[in-house]
Design an enzyme around this catalytic site. Structure first.
Site, mmCIF file in Angstrom:
data_model
loop_
_atom_site.group_PDB
_atom_site.id
_atom_site.type_symbol
_atom_site.label_atom_id
_atom_site.label_comp_id
_atom_site.label_asym_id
_atom_site.label_seq_id
_atom_site.Cartn_x
_atom_site.Cartn_y
_atom_site.Cartn_z
ATOM 1 N N LYS A 102 0.862 -1.192 0.000
ATOM 2 C CA LYS A 102 0.000 0.000 0.000
ATOM 3 C C LYS A 102 0.883 1.221 0.000
ATOM 4 C CE LYS A 102 -4.439 0.835 0.017
ATOM 5 N NZ LYS A 102 -5.555 -0.017 -0.459
ATOM 6 N N ASP A 148 -6.711 4.084 -5.058
ATOM 7 C CA ASP A 148 -7.454 3.945 -3.809
ATOM 8 C C ASP A 148 -8.144 5.307 -3.665
ATOM 9 O OD1 ASP A 148 -7.597 1.988 -1.276
ATOM 10 O OD2 ASP A 148 -7.475 3.995 -0.471
ATOM 11 N N GLY A 152 -20.299 7.488 0.687
ATOM 12 C CA GLY A 152 -19.315 7.837 -0.326
ATOM 13 C C GLY A 152 -19.983 8.171 -1.641
ATOM 14 N N PHE A 153 -19.199 8.702 -2.569
ATOM 15 C CA PHE A 153 -19.749 9.024 -3.900
ATOM 16 C C PHE A 153 -18.684 8.813 -4.980
ATOM 17 C CE2 PHE A 153 -17.649 13.114 -4.785
ATOM 18 C CZ PHE A 153 -17.141 13.420 -3.529
ATOM 19 N N GLY A 154 -17.578 8.169 -4.603
ATOM 20 C CA GLY A 154 -16.462 7.990 -5.541
ATOM 21 C C GLY A 154 -16.624 6.732 -6.365
ATOM 22 N N VAL A 168 -15.962 3.634 -5.892
ATOM 23 C CA VAL A 168 -16.500 2.418 -5.288
ATOM 24 C C VAL A 168 -18.026 2.492 -5.180
ATOM 25 C CG1 VAL A 168 -16.528 1.094 -3.152
ATOM 26 C CG2 VAL A 168 -14.349 1.837 -4.120
ATOM 27 N N TRP A 228 -19.919 4.359 -6.883
ATOM 28 C CA TRP A 228 -20.401 4.433 -8.281
ATOM 29 C C TRP A 228 -20.640 3.030 -8.853
ATOM 30 C CZ3 TRP A 228 -17.187 2.849 -12.465
ATOM 31 C CH2 TRP A 228 -17.571 3.278 -13.739
HETATM 32 O O1 2IT Z 1 -8.074 -1.561 -1.230
HETATM 33 C C1 2IT Z 1 -7.912 -2.099 -2.341
HETATM 34 O O2 2IT Z 1 -8.034 -3.307 -2.507
HETATM 35 C C2 2IT Z 1 -7.553 -1.236 -3.470
HETATM 36 N N1 2IT Z 1 -7.452 -0.024 -3.282
HETATM 37 C C3 2IT Z 1 -7.279 -1.831 -4.813
HETATM 38 C C4 2IT Z 1 -5.863 -2.258 -4.937
HETATM 39 C C5 2IT Z 1 -5.438 -2.711 -6.308
HETATM 40 O O3 2IT Z 1 -4.250 -3.040 -6.432
HETATM 41 O O4 2IT Z 1 -6.242 -2.739 -7.241
#
Ligand code: 2IT
Length: 445
Positions: free
Chosen positions: A125, A165, A236-238, A240, A242
């Site tokens: 990450k 992310d 949320g509205f991003g 994910v 969506w």
């Molecule tokens: O939290 C997650 O699983 C992501 N942000 C996606 C990570 C990715 O490598 O697609």
């Protein structure tokens, strides 16, 4: 024998002032401690000590120029958490709240999540405390360029493959990949979430939300039910939220809320048309971090400074950020008769809220299982890049469905309690842990 209290005390001492990392590791260790102690090979190989210590952590200065010509400084990170199963894999988060502890919790979760996908990916990450809020496109591009100038030293298509992310979507991935190409002159799968014209996978943008709805469908199928006719609260509205709104609608459910830092939208008609989904993308790309304009655009209700968990719904899907759902929210949802809560954000529920849902025997899925569709399709993007091919939407969707079903079924296998209640938290943690731990044993040290 590991003693959980002793182990956690040591972990807290070694990781001071990182409450999210401690929360995430504690939750996992509580689930797996019996499995670990029943199998002495894990202690012999110091698996818990090794699994909770990142392989390595990079921290770097990111300098960029704002539109007024002032030099700005942020901190960037990449955490290579664990590569037992494959290249480090996991997103980049650009958000004002990002700290080292945040990214360590996310890297740890990612390691187990990626294990659950059944694909060969380790966990990583990264990100920055840079906030896209109020920034122009030019500022975001200059930040991304500078961030990648440093990050490119540590990543590669077979070693560490970042993605998006919070705060990092297709636009940012484009700027980041553009800079990687400029510096390295390579066309590879070093990032996922790329645009379709330069190696991205179809359905990657939708994958997290779609996958979570497939997961919820499997949970309901065990009870002979489906999502059809259910009302749903999303936060949320991003990206994910969506994708989740689209798939929920396709499956016959009605999404009545979305939210932002400014409050939530109650849309009685449902967030269920292409115009509304396009408007969510427009809001995200405007860099304002608000949802209020949606209410005026579509004649819905805006409730300022509140979270959507006070609305009476059948299912709640937190899609925003960690710890967004508190114990008080959990009690309100349960009092209002909620049937299920499925985390799409990573660790969307505070620990006491999660335990409350489990105690009340509410259908509850943790983020590392329910939101794994995003990284799973990232894994499929890596495969397509390595093979220099592009699968069709149908092919990717089929593979995504299959992966989500397998994750669901493994949670059921490991999480079934005596009374038939399925503890998906335990199921996900044990399944994700086992594969990583057994592989670490096989690889030696
Ligand atoms: O939290 C997650 O699983 C992501 N942000 C996606 C990570 C990715 O490598 O697609």
């Amino acid at each position: 024998m590991y003693d959980l209290t002793d182990f956690m005390n040591g972990l807290e001492r070694r990781n001071p002032a990182q409450p999210e990392f401690i929360q995430a590791t504690r939750e996992v260790l509580e689930s797996i401690i019996d499995t670990v102690n029943e199998n002495p090979v894990y202690e012999k190989h110091r698996i818990l000590e090794r699994l909770t210590e990142a392989d390595r952590i990079f921290s770097f200065r990111v300098e960029w120029e704002d539109d007024e010509g002032n030099l700005q400084v942020n901190r960037g990170y990449r955490i290579q958490f664990n590569n037992a199963l494959g290249p480090y894999k996991g997103g980049l988060r650009f958000h004002a709240s990002v700290t080292l502890g945040t990214l360590k919790f996310l890297g740890f979760e990612q390691t187990l999540k990626n294990s659950l996908t059944t694909l060969p990916m380790g966990g990583g990450k990264g990100g920055s405390d840079f906030s896209p809020k109020g920034k122009s496109d030019g500022e975001i591009m200059r930040f991304c360029r500078s961030f990648m100038s440093e990050l490119q030293k540590y990543i590669g298509p077979d070693t560490d493959v970042p993605a998006g992310d919070i705060g990092v979507g297709a636009r940012e991935i484009g700027y980041l990949y553009g800079q990687y190409k400029r510096l390295r002159d390579e066309n590879t799968g070093v990032l996922t979430g790329k645009g379709l014209s330069y190696g991205g996978s179809i359905l990657r943008p939708e994958a997290t939300g779609y996958g979570a709805m497939y997961f919820a469908s499997s949970m309901l199928a065990l009870k002979g039910e489906s999502l059809a006719g259910k009302t749903i609260a999303l936060s949320g509205f991003g990206n994910v939220a969506w994708g989740a709104a689209q798939k929920a609608t396709q499956l016959g459910a009605k999404v009545v809320t979305i939210s932002g830092p400014d409050g939530y939208i109650y849309d009685e008609e449902g967030v269920g048309t292409p115009e509304k989904w396009a408007y969510m993308s427009y809001l995200r790309l405007s860099n304002n971090d608000v949802v209020e304009p949606y209410a005026k655009e579509f004649g819905a209700t805006f409730v300022p400074r509140k979270k959507p968990w006070e609305v009476k719904v059948d299912f709640a899907f937190p899609c925003a950020i960690q710890n967004e759902l508190s114990l008080a929210d959990a009690k309100t949802l349960v009092a209002n008769g909620v049937q299920g809560v499925v985390e799409i954000s990573n660790m969307g529920c505070q620990a006491d809220a999660m335990y409350y849902f489990l105690e009340k025997k509410i259908l509850f899925a943790p983020g590392k299982a329910a939101n794994a569709g995003g990284v799973a399709v990232s894994g499929l993007e890596m495969t397509q890049n390595a093979m220099h091919i592009a699968w069709t939407a149908e092919e990717v969707d089929e593979k995504l469905k299959d992966i989500m079903r397998k994750i669901h079924d493994s949670c059921v296998k490991e999480g079934m309690e005596e009374d038939g209640y399925i503890n998906y938290v335990k199921g996900a943690n044990i399944t994700g842990f086992r594969k990583v731990a057994d592989t670490m044993v096989q690889l030696g040290y």
